[in-house]
Design an enzyme around this catalytic site. Structure first.
Site, short mmCIF file in Angstrom:
data_model
loop_
_atom_site.label_atom_id
_atom_site.label_comp_id
_atom_site.label_asym_id
_atom_site.label_seq_id
_atom_site.Cartn_x
_atom_site.Cartn_y
_atom_site.Cartn_z
N CYS A 153 0.61 -1.09 0.01
CA CYS A 153 -0.07 -0.22 -0.01
C CYS A 153 1.26 1.44 -0.27
CB CYS A 153 -0.52 -0.24 0.85
SG CYS A 153 -2.11 -1.06 1.09
N HIS A 154 1.80 1.31 0.43
CA HIS A 154 2.62 2.65 1.12
C HIS A 154 3.86 2.80 1.10
CE1 HIS A 154 -1.75 3.29 2.18
NE2 HIS A 154 -1.30 4.78 1.91
N GLY A 155 4.49 0.91 0.77
CA GLY A 155 6.15 1.14 0.95
C GLY A 155 7.05 0.53 2.04
#
Length: 189
Positions: A153-155
């Site tokens: 999702c956001h690394g």
């Protein structure tokens, strides 16, 4: 008005005696009402306790016998993903080689495992950034730069001890309370 004498020879009026009786009756009535109120509230408070089906979901037993070293499985605990990973000696060494003071959420592998069984890492499968489910527990999934878990999702990247190493997640993956019920079984919850 009638008077009585006490042991010291002082006069007592019957009015004072009546006040004492009235006080006793008032105290008894208030006490009875208080006990009655508590008895009436007990069923109301008891109905707020979790039901039997909810309590049944409060714990999950996981069979460890089928998990090979280097393998991880996904299961559920309290309707959330749960990761169970059997660490290899190389993964354990890699996790222990990290300088804990350099971590955002400093914890050793020993802090994240139970009973000195460093080869079994059990964590919630929920990223601490925004609640996505990280990859790395399934066969062939991306495990990120540090060989643990990767949140697409956001690394966020987690290492082999499920500690945050890179990305926006503020904390390590949560370790739920668990105990070993046998050599090959663990009770989570």
């Amino acid at each position: 008005m009638a008077t009585l004498e006490n042991s010291a020879g002082e006069a007592l009026s019957t009015e004072n005696e009546g006040v004492r009786r009235r006080d006793f009756i008032n105290i008894a009535a208030v006490s009875f009402a208080g006990v009655g109120g508590v008895v009436a509230l007990l069923p109301l408070i008891n109905q707020m306790n979790p039901s039997a089906d909810v309590l049944a979901m409060a714990s999950t037993e996981v069979d460890l016998s089928g998990i090979q070293p280097g393998q991880a499985i996904k299961t559920t605990f309290r309707s959330q993903p749960l990761f169970v990973r059997h660490l290899t000696p190389e993964e354990i060494a890699k996790a222990e080689a990290v300088d804990v003071s350099s971590l955002r959420d400093p914890q050793t592998l020993e802090d994240r495992t139970v009973d000195g069984r460093k080869e079994w890492l059990i964590t919630m499968g929920v990223c601490t950034h925004l609640g996505c489910v990280p990859l790395g527990a399934g066969e062939g999934e991306n495990r990120g730069e540090f060989g643990g878990y990767f949140c697409p999702c956001h690394g966020s990247h987690y290492d082999t001890a499920a500690r945050i190493r890179k990305g926006p997640a503020p904390l390590n993956l949560e370790v739920p309370p668990y105990t070993y019920t046998s050599e090959t079984a663990v009770l989570v919850g």
